[in-house]
Write a protein that holds these residues in place. Sequence first.
Motif, mmCIF file in Angstrom:
data_model
loop_
_atom_site.group_PDB
_atom_site.id
_atom_site.type_symbol
_atom_site.label_atom_id
_atom_site.label_comp_id
_atom_site.label_asym_id
_atom_site.label_seq_id
_atom_site.Cartn_x
_atom_site.Cartn_y
_atom_site.Cartn_z
ATOM 1 N N PRO A 297 5.781 14.689 1.122
ATOM 2 C CA PRO A 297 5.561 15.558 -0.048
ATOM 3 C C PRO A 297 4.820 14.864 -1.187
ATOM 4 C CG PRO A 297 7.913 15.213 0.369
ATOM 5 C CD PRO A 297 7.181 14.631 1.520
ATOM 6 N N LEU A 298 5.039 13.561 -1.339
ATOM 7 C CA LEU A 298 4.300 12.838 -2.383
ATOM 8 C C LEU A 298 2.806 12.845 -2.081
ATOM 9 C CD1 LEU A 298 6.277 9.598 -3.370
ATOM 10 C CD2 LEU A 298 5.286 11.293 -4.918
ATOM 11 N N ARG A 299 2.466 12.556 -0.822
ATOM 12 C CA ARG A 299 1.040 12.554 -0.454
ATOM 13 C C ARG A 299 0.438 13.940 -0.697
ATOM 14 N NH1 ARG A 299 1.990 9.243 4.948
ATOM 15 N NH2 ARG A 299 1.700 7.134 4.159
ATOM 16 N N GLU A 300 1.192 14.980 -0.319
ATOM 17 C CA GLU A 300 0.678 16.345 -0.487
ATOM 18 C C GLU A 300 0.468 16.656 -1.972
ATOM 19 O OE1 GLU A 300 2.980 19.185 1.795
ATOM 20 O OE2 GLU A 300 2.199 20.836 0.563
ATOM 21 N N TYR A 301 1.433 16.247 -2.792
ATOM 22 C CA TYR A 301 1.362 16.493 -4.239
ATOM 23 C C TYR A 301 0.147 15.774 -4.830
ATOM 24 C CZ TYR A 301 2.957 16.763 -9.119
ATOM 25 O OH TYR A 301 3.043 17.003 -10.467
ATOM 26 N N LEU A 302 -0.039 14.532 -4.459
ATOM 27 C CA LEU A 302 -1.147 13.731 -5.006
ATOM 28 C C LEU A 302 -2.491 14.256 -4.523
ATOM 29 C CD1 LEU A 302 0.540 10.261 -4.334
ATOM 30 C CD2 LEU A 302 0.075 11.206 -6.612
ATOM 31 N N ASN A 303 -2.571 14.585 -3.236
ATOM 32 C CA ASN A 303 -3.854 15.047 -2.695
ATOM 33 C C ASN A 303 -4.263 16.385 -3.297
ATOM 34 O OD1 ASN A 303 -4.290 12.777 -1.170
ATOM 35 N ND2 ASN A 303 -3.159 13.575 0.599
ATOM 36 N N ALA A 304 -3.289 17.133 -3.820
ATOM 37 C CA ALA A 304 -3.614 18.404 -4.473
ATOM 38 C C ALA A 304 -4.003 18.184 -5.943
ATOM 39 C CB ALA A 304 -2.419 19.346 -4.392
ATOM 40 N N ASP A 305 -4.121 16.924 -6.342
ATOM 41 C CA ASP A 305 -4.537 16.550 -7.709
ATOM 42 C C ASP A 305 -3.639 17.176 -8.777
ATOM 43 O OD1 ASP A 305 -6.078 15.248 -9.613
ATOM 44 O OD2 ASP A 305 -7.426 16.951 -9.873
ATOM 45 N N ARG A 306 -2.325 17.058 -8.543
ATOM 46 C CA ARG A 306 -1.391 17.616 -9.533
ATOM 47 C C ARG A 306 -0.902 16.488 -10.460
ATOM 48 N NH1 ARG A 306 2.451 20.850 -5.681
ATOM 49 N NH2 ARG A 306 3.532 21.298 -7.643
ATOM 50 N N PRO A 307 -0.471 16.808 -11.685
ATOM 51 C CA PRO A 307 -0.189 15.765 -12.688
ATOM 52 C C PRO A 307 0.909 14.800 -12.255
ATOM 53 C CG PRO A 307 -0.317 17.933 -13.700
ATOM 54 C CD PRO A 307 -0.331 18.156 -12.231
ATOM 55 N N PHE A 308 0.539 13.547 -12.220
ATOM 56 C CA PHE A 308 1.445 12.503 -11.731
ATOM 57 C C PHE A 308 1.277 11.264 -12.595
ATOM 58 C CE2 PHE A 308 2.356 8.693 -9.348
ATOM 59 C CZ PHE A 308 3.469 8.992 -8.584
ATOM 60 N N LEU A 309 2.396 10.697 -13.018
ATOM 61 C CA LEU A 309 2.361 9.414 -13.738
ATOM 62 C C LEU A 309 3.283 8.427 -13.025
ATOM 63 C CD1 LEU A 309 1.598 7.626 -16.212
ATOM 64 C CD2 LEU A 309 3.556 8.644 -17.413
ATOM 65 N N GLY A 310 2.688 7.365 -12.468
ATOM 66 C CA GLY A 310 3.491 6.305 -11.851
ATOM 67 C C GLY A 310 3.632 5.160 -12.844
ATOM 68 N N ILE A 311 4.815 4.598 -12.918
ATOM 69 C CA ILE A 311 5.052 3.497 -13.865
ATOM 70 C C ILE A 311 5.452 2.254 -13.079
ATOM 71 C CG2 ILE A 311 6.470 2.693 -15.791
ATOM 72 C CD1 ILE A 311 6.777 5.635 -16.648
ATOM 73 N N CYS A 312 4.751 1.146 -13.333
ATOM 74 C CA CYS A 312 5.048 -0.160 -12.723
ATOM 75 C C CYS A 312 5.018 -0.050 -11.193
ATOM 76 C CB CYS A 312 6.388 -0.674 -13.269
ATOM 77 S SG CYS A 312 6.683 -2.407 -12.921
ATOM 78 N N VAL A 313 6.111 -0.304 -10.515
ATOM 79 C CA VAL A 313 6.096 -0.219 -9.052
ATOM 80 C C VAL A 313 5.819 1.221 -8.610
ATOM 81 C CG1 VAL A 313 7.419 -0.673 -6.943
ATOM 82 C CG2 VAL A 313 7.631 -2.206 -8.866
ATOM 83 N N GLY A 314 6.117 2.184 -9.480
ATOM 84 C CA GLY A 314 5.797 3.592 -9.200
ATOM 85 C C GLY A 314 4.302 3.836 -9.181
ATOM 86 N N MET A 315 3.524 2.996 -9.855
ATOM 87 C CA MET A 315 2.060 3.063 -9.742
ATOM 88 C C MET A 315 1.602 2.257 -8.527
ATOM 89 S SD MET A 315 -0.897 1.384 -12.136
ATOM 90 C CE MET A 315 -0.306 -0.232 -11.730
ATOM 91 N N GLN A 316 2.188 1.079 -8.353
ATOM 92 C CA GLN A 316 1.796 0.239 -7.206
ATOM 93 C C GLN A 316 1.995 0.997 -5.886
ATOM 94 O OE1 GLN A 316 3.996 -3.432 -7.511
ATOM 95 N NE2 GLN A 316 3.017 -4.040 -9.419
ATOM 96 N N ALA A 317 3.009 1.897 -5.889
ATOM 97 C CA ALA A 317 3.323 2.660 -4.672
ATOM 98 C C ALA A 317 2.134 3.480 -4.180
ATOM 99 C CB ALA A 317 4.494 3.599 -4.962
ATOM 100 N N LEU A 318 1.199 3.804 -5.086
ATOM 101 C CA LEU A 318 0.070 4.652 -4.707
ATOM 102 C C LEU A 318 -0.962 3.892 -3.884
ATOM 103 C CD1 LEU A 318 -0.530 6.521 -8.082
ATOM 104 C CD2 LEU A 318 0.975 7.130 -6.200
#
Length: 527
Positions: free
Chosen positions: A65-86
């Motif tokens: 679901p994360l990949r689907e959410y991101l690939n649909a260009d929906r608003p996402f903010l990753g912080i620290c390891v939450g950004m590295q996860a991308l």
Amino acid sequence: MKITVLDYGAGNVRSLINAVEKMGGTIKMVETPRDILDAEKLIFPGVGNYASMIKILHERNFVEPLREYLNADRPFLGICVGMQALFEGSEEEIIAKESIGFFKGRVERFKTGLSVPHIGWNGINIKQDSPLLAGVAPDTKFYFVHSYHIVPEDPSVILATTTYDYPYASAVQQGNVMGTQFHPEKSGRAGMQLLENFITARDLRAKGPVDIPGRGLSKRVIACLDVRSNDNGDLVVTKGDQYDVREEGSVRNLGKPVSLAGKYYEQGADEITFLNITGFRDFPLEDMPMLQVLEETSKNVFVPLTIGGGIREFTDSNGKHYTALDVAARYFRSGADKISIGSDAVYVAEAYIESGEKTGKSAIEQISLVYGAQAVVISIDPRRVWVDSPEAAPKHHVIKSPERGPNGEAYCWYQCTVRGGREARDIDAVALAKACEALGAGEILLNCIDKDGTNSGFDLDLVNAVRNNVTIPVIASSGAGCEAHFSEVFQKTGAEAALAAGIFHREEVPVQSVKKHLADQGIEVRQ
Ligand code: 1PR
């Protein structure tokens, strides 16, 4: 605006939740994979180990679901390891296939002679004109705490860079997907502004490249609150002279912990440290007021909070066993960003030095593995021992002192103590710091019993001795009496931060005067 927060169970999400709510957002926590797809705006805060994060995301079926959410260009903010996860994987552990891989590139450990983790307030050089950074002044600093950084393959996704020995990408953005290596929820007003932008902007997409330079890494000024119950049973901030907190028989009462922490935050303190100074005696999880202090403080204080005192394993009167990890987890959930270990670190280091082996079971190792090295501070309480020559203390790190001992001794070593200075151990501060670093600690809080409460300045010899023997950051503590003592410790030692208690509590020197003095001396600080 409803903000969905993905919490995978590591670290302090309470501060982020508090910050989002303060900026007008309402929170929905991700409980099922469906919640990710239903989000209007999604924030993914992360700390700790990259590989264990990816593993948990898989176990909870969040990756697809994360990949689907991101690939649909929906608003996402990753912080620290939450950004590295991308990204596509980390040097911390290569897991290319399992990682999310939204951005091309990897996560690498800092390759630098500077202290790692990179901890503290640093500037950003803005590379995209993004609504996320609207209103962020060029001299703004954000709070960083990490040992690894991203290396994007495509430079056009870089939103900002930061310099720590060398420039690296500290924020990314592509369309509505963005991430920051720094922690907005721990970055005071600047971070709150960024979160407000993310929450309220209708269109988050960047408008094109820019090149706005920022400032460099600051020296940190930390306010410390020693907390304990007074004789009436009220939790108070107290302060000792060489660790003696009683005056005419009663515990000194210098104020209430939550309101004092709020005051120092408003004055510009870069971090707040709470030390439960009876932690060696009492079991902190029964000491609910301390947890409430953290919960209340984190509602209004948006800089890093450290809690120390009683972080160790424990069996309560009902026979229930708590690991040090259980104790730490409780503090992190209540709003702490770091825990500080005192007495237990001495016992662990002694055992490690004697056996030469890591057991993986110590508080330092366990907490560092789950929450990351940056979350584990070692509080050292040393006392100076004078000797005539280095041969007089062959097992210890002896230094030649510019001062003289009571019998004219020219040398000294710094003996570690436990139980709030009550018991001396046969290990010196340098050996303790080195052993704790090897076991996975991320920072040293270096007190000095001889200097505590004396207003005579930091013990520069001690700070230099420890600083020159570890590669993790060192916080100089004990003895600050005026603004000049802060510039002195930063000019004459490599300490990354300086901590004080008495002068702030007694309102002799406010935090902002220290900052102004340091800036006047050409020392980089967060204003
Ligand atoms: O051993 O893991 O339970 O942790 C106990 C913690 O409580 C340790 O971090 C230890 O330093 C602290 N502690 C225990 N007893 C005392 C005491 O004062 N009786 N306080 C105590 C230590 C020292 C500093 C102080 C600076 C700056 N406080 O934190 O804030 O010396 O003071 P100054 O600026 O006024 O000189 P565990």
